[in-house]
Design a protein around this motif. Sequence first.
Motif, mmCIF file in Angstrom:
data_model
loop_
_atom_site.group_PDB
_atom_site.id
_atom_site.type_symbol
_atom_site.label_atom_id
_atom_site.label_comp_id
_atom_site.label_asym_id
_atom_site.label_seq_id
_atom_site.Cartn_x
_atom_site.Cartn_y
_atom_site.Cartn_z
ATOM 1 N N ASN A 117 127.836 -53.341 42.444
ATOM 2 C CA ASN A 117 126.485 -53.336 42.498
ATOM 3 C C ASN A 117 125.829 -52.679 41.253
ATOM 4 O O ASN A 117 124.578 -53.105 40.778
ATOM 5 C CB ASN A 117 125.849 -52.684 43.623
ATOM 6 N N ASN A 118 126.721 -51.919 40.233
ATOM 7 C CA ASN A 118 126.187 -51.469 39.152
ATOM 8 C C ASN A 118 127.165 -51.815 37.940
ATOM 9 O O ASN A 118 128.036 -50.709 37.647
ATOM 10 C CB ASN A 118 125.765 -50.034 39.357
ATOM 11 N N PRO A 119 127.457 -52.968 37.659
ATOM 12 C CA PRO A 119 128.598 -53.308 36.697
ATOM 13 C C PRO A 119 128.464 -52.558 35.460
ATOM 14 O O PRO A 119 129.556 -52.606 34.658
ATOM 15 C CB PRO A 119 128.505 -54.709 36.572
ATOM 16 N N GLY A 120 127.479 -52.168 34.991
ATOM 17 C CA GLY A 120 127.066 -51.401 33.744
ATOM 18 C C GLY A 120 127.353 -49.913 33.835
ATOM 19 O O GLY A 120 127.138 -49.280 32.820
ATOM 20 N N PHE A 121 128.043 -49.552 34.776
ATOM 21 C CA PHE A 121 128.013 -48.110 34.853
ATOM 22 C C PHE A 121 129.070 -47.186 33.872
ATOM 23 O O PHE A 121 128.808 -46.286 33.374
ATOM 24 C CB PHE A 121 128.355 -47.567 36.146
ATOM 25 N N LEU A 122 130.222 -48.128 33.677
ATOM 26 C CA LEU A 122 131.398 -47.480 32.530
ATOM 27 C C LEU A 122 130.927 -47.602 31.339
ATOM 28 O O LEU A 122 131.074 -46.663 30.778
ATOM 29 C CB LEU A 122 132.485 -48.182 32.918
ATOM 30 N N GLU A 123 130.232 -48.629 30.865
ATOM 31 C CA GLU A 123 129.681 -48.518 29.447
ATOM 32 C C GLU A 123 128.607 -47.766 29.449
ATOM 33 O O GLU A 123 128.566 -47.001 28.294
ATOM 34 C CB GLU A 123 129.050 -50.059 29.472
ATOM 35 N N SER A 124 127.580 -47.249 30.255
ATOM 36 C CA SER A 124 126.801 -46.323 30.370
ATOM 37 C C SER A 124 127.415 -45.054 30.071
ATOM 38 O O SER A 124 126.952 -44.186 29.526
ATOM 39 C CB SER A 124 125.560 -46.605 31.505
ATOM 40 N N LEU A 125 128.480 -44.921 30.917
ATOM 41 C CA LEU A 125 129.152 -43.453 31.205
ATOM 42 C C LEU A 125 129.614 -43.159 29.693
ATOM 43 O O LEU A 125 129.466 -42.026 29.080
ATOM 44 C CB LEU A 125 130.166 -43.437 32.064
ATOM 45 N N VAL A 126 130.158 -44.138 28.905
ATOM 46 C CA VAL A 126 130.800 -43.742 27.791
ATOM 47 C C VAL A 126 129.819 -43.537 26.676
ATOM 48 O O VAL A 126 129.691 -42.705 25.551
ATOM 49 C CB VAL A 126 131.528 -45.171 27.137
ATOM 50 N N GLN A 127 128.633 -44.408 26.805
ATOM 51 C CA GLN A 127 127.545 -44.181 25.825
ATOM 52 C C GLN A 127 126.905 -42.716 26.330
ATOM 53 O O GLN A 127 126.319 -41.961 25.006
ATOM 54 C CB GLN A 127 126.501 -45.036 26.185
ATOM 55 N N ARG A 128 127.016 -42.055 27.115
ATOM 56 C CA ARG A 128 126.519 -40.857 27.491
ATOM 57 C C ARG A 128 127.498 -39.809 26.688
ATOM 58 O O ARG A 128 126.790 -38.753 26.459
ATOM 59 C CB ARG A 128 126.708 -40.298 28.867
ATOM 60 N N LEU A 129 128.524 -40.040 26.088
ATOM 61 C CA LEU A 129 129.481 -38.949 25.422
ATOM 62 C C LEU A 129 128.798 -39.015 23.994
ATOM 63 O O LEU A 129 129.070 -37.834 23.376
ATOM 64 C CB LEU A 129 130.793 -39.724 25.108
ATOM 65 N N SER A 130 127.614 -39.750 23.372
ATOM 66 C CA SER A 130 126.944 -39.322 22.279
ATOM 67 C C SER A 130 125.746 -38.907 22.527
ATOM 68 O O SER A 130 124.790 -38.811 21.587
ATOM 69 C CB SER A 130 127.063 -40.910 21.589
ATOM 70 N N GLY A 180 136.729 -43.288 20.487
ATOM 71 C CA GLY A 180 135.450 -43.138 19.503
ATOM 72 C C GLY A 180 134.517 -41.874 19.926
ATOM 73 O O GLY A 180 134.292 -40.886 18.910
ATOM 74 N N GLY A 181 134.244 -42.106 21.175
ATOM 75 C CA GLY A 181 133.159 -41.075 21.469
ATOM 76 C C GLY A 181 133.663 -39.612 21.587
ATOM 77 O O GLY A 181 133.144 -38.571 21.187
ATOM 78 N N VAL A 182 135.003 -39.528 22.389
ATOM 79 C CA VAL A 182 135.520 -38.165 22.363
ATOM 80 C C VAL A 182 136.058 -37.700 21.012
ATOM 81 O O VAL A 182 135.958 -36.576 20.577
ATOM 82 C CB VAL A 182 136.844 -38.474 23.156
ATOM 83 N N GLY A 183 136.532 -38.425 19.976
ATOM 84 C CA GLY A 183 136.768 -38.068 18.546
ATOM 85 C C GLY A 183 135.492 -37.511 17.894
ATOM 86 O O GLY A 183 135.672 -36.632 17.312
ATOM 87 N N MET A 184 134.451 -37.972 18.030
ATOM 88 C CA MET A 184 133.279 -37.706 17.565
ATOM 89 C C MET A 184 132.841 -36.141 18.143
ATOM 90 O O MET A 184 132.306 -35.059 17.234
ATOM 91 C CB MET A 184 131.947 -38.473 17.845
#
Length: 737
Positions: A142-155, A199-203
């Motif tokens: 029901n929330n297909p954008g969750f993983l993408e949003s989660l990765v974006q939270r790394l920044s 890339g997120g974790v590397g930053m």
Amino acid sequence: MDEPPDVATLVAGLSAESESARKYAVFKLKGLLGDPSFADAFIQADGLPPLRQAVLSTSGNTQAYALGSLDALLELDMGWECCDEMVLEKALSLAISHPLVNIVRNALTLIVLVVSRPLAAGQQDGEEPVFGFRALKPALENNPGFLESLVQRLSASDHTLCANALQLVNALMRDAVVNGGEQEWPKFIKRLQDLGVIGGVGMLMRGDAAGDVDSPLSSAIIEFQNLTKMLLRKWRDVMVNMELPEHKRALKTIHLLSNPDPYIPPQGVNGAKVRKHHPEKWRRLGFETESPAWEFDETGYLGMMDLVEYCRRNEDIYQKILLEQFVLPREHRCPLARASLSVTLILYEHFEIDDGTASPDQPSYRNSMYERATQQSVDKLYNPLLLQWGRLHTSALNAFLRLWKDAGAEQEDFYKIEEVVRILVERIVGSAGRKTDVGKVEEKLRVVSLETARRWQMENLNDVYQDAWGPHLVEVREQLHLESLQFMKEQRIRCLLKGSWFPTSTGSKNDEGGTAAWRYVRLSHNRRWLHYQNYPSSRRKTGAEEVPLAELAERIDLHAVTSVDSNVSAAEAAPLAMQMLQNGNDSTETLKESARETSNNTNGNATTTKITILGTSPKTKGSAAAAEDADERVLLELFPPTSPLASEWLDGLLMLLNQQPITKDTTSLIEMMEDWGVRLRMLNLRWEDVDWEALEMSVKGDLGGGGGSDGVGGREVPSREGVDEPYWFALPDEVGG
């Protein structure tokens, strides 16, 4: 200070109509639920239903406090009945789009706790309630954008929010590996990588916030780094099986990306085709045989992944390399596929993937590596380049191919080039700091020359010796040093027992001039007395150099000798000063004057070397207290005419008094005996004591060929052909003397 409200008051506040009453209740509840006894009383008072309702229906800070209270219960392994599909879907939706940071933090923490919770004791895998990643599947649909949003939270700018997001990424990765099945976890990991998690974790690793090793963000970064190692190890443990469609498809990709020429099989008897594929289909790509599956035994599926990624990302270069190799003689071709697998193993060993810091069945936020964090520098703790595995593999493989070409290597030199590439990785990748950009590392690997690589190889030679024999050589050297020192002590004292002639002053001209005076000095056999006598001339020219002890009237009790002083060190430096004067390399007037004076004295057959024996007066003998208080005076002065004689007598007297030798001649002899003793001991080492193959590769360092099994360093062993009689080695005379 106000008394905290009781359980009944808080439960009533959660169910109140007033927003302020509910806000006050959840605010107080969050701090009190850390106590297990209070949490148990809260559950007994039926506080879970109103708390669940507060999570679902409130907003703003009230909702943030409600989520925090539920997180506190879950951390105590209580209140899991609240975590139904509605609560999880609410947490997911809040984590994706809610603007308040405190709500997103607590929502991510709740999801981490759910995903990380293991199966309860006695619970079957398929029974309800289901936890882990599978519990999120309905909500994720029901929330297909969750993983993408989660990765974006790394920044995100909030470091705590970054830490919570990364902890959830870690929990999802670990649960996918443990419970996702062999077919599911690779797909999920690839999905995360495609979303930019690397890339997120590397930053985060290179950022200033990671410098605090005690922060939750540092713990999450280390956990992700260990999980990356665990994934690499797991991929290597997967054996390549051509029966699996995915493996067969990967190998076919390597072949198709090489742009093979169409192959027309020859016609057999009666027009039958005898072969379906090119006879060198796989060997053309750098494999050893036409059945390449077994060649991935050491690297597993990890080696195949690296090779496929190289071919995909460098398709034009890949095809160009194969064309260049095809026109070369077979023995000069660099096997690209084999080199790729070697580079995979080099990186695997360099990053210590098998160090066991991560286990797939339990989280390790407080693993041994993290516990040592306060004792290590931050640069050693994090390794952002580990996350750039594919780019490092490509750069190292290109360096392998370039060095092969520069060295003019042949097939038998493969392991030599492999060793050089290993040194490049250790030097360049190993020396990169936490904030070093991977582009700089790629550039260094691209431009490093063969000469530089060989120089680094020779510098590492001492490390090879140290690794192979270090602890044993230290013990052997200490033992041999003591033995050599004892041997030289006995030799020097024997020179004193033999006796020697010394001029009585630096003004002596010669034996015939009438003004010359000589002194003969000799040690007694019991080594207690130093006998001497002055003579008008030396007996050395008459052939009667030694003088019996009975003729030596004067003597010194060695027990009365307190010290021996000399200028032997300065005399040893005089020839060097003279050489510097002749070459014009020194501008110091004092040194020039010293060299001229030394030269003039030497030309006049005089000596400037002086040995002074100091001690107490014989009158104090018999009174120990008086001897201790007596003034030190000169008992005897010696002027050795030669440097060897000065070394013999100065060090002989010092060692006779149980002191260390100081002259260059004696110390050089001790070092020489110690060094040769070590070499002889090394000849007695057993074959299995040393990694001879690695040592031989390092010693030879001949990247252009040569140095076969019948020689060392490219030199052939002399043949015995035509020699029938026994033969012996003749020792030089000076060895025997």
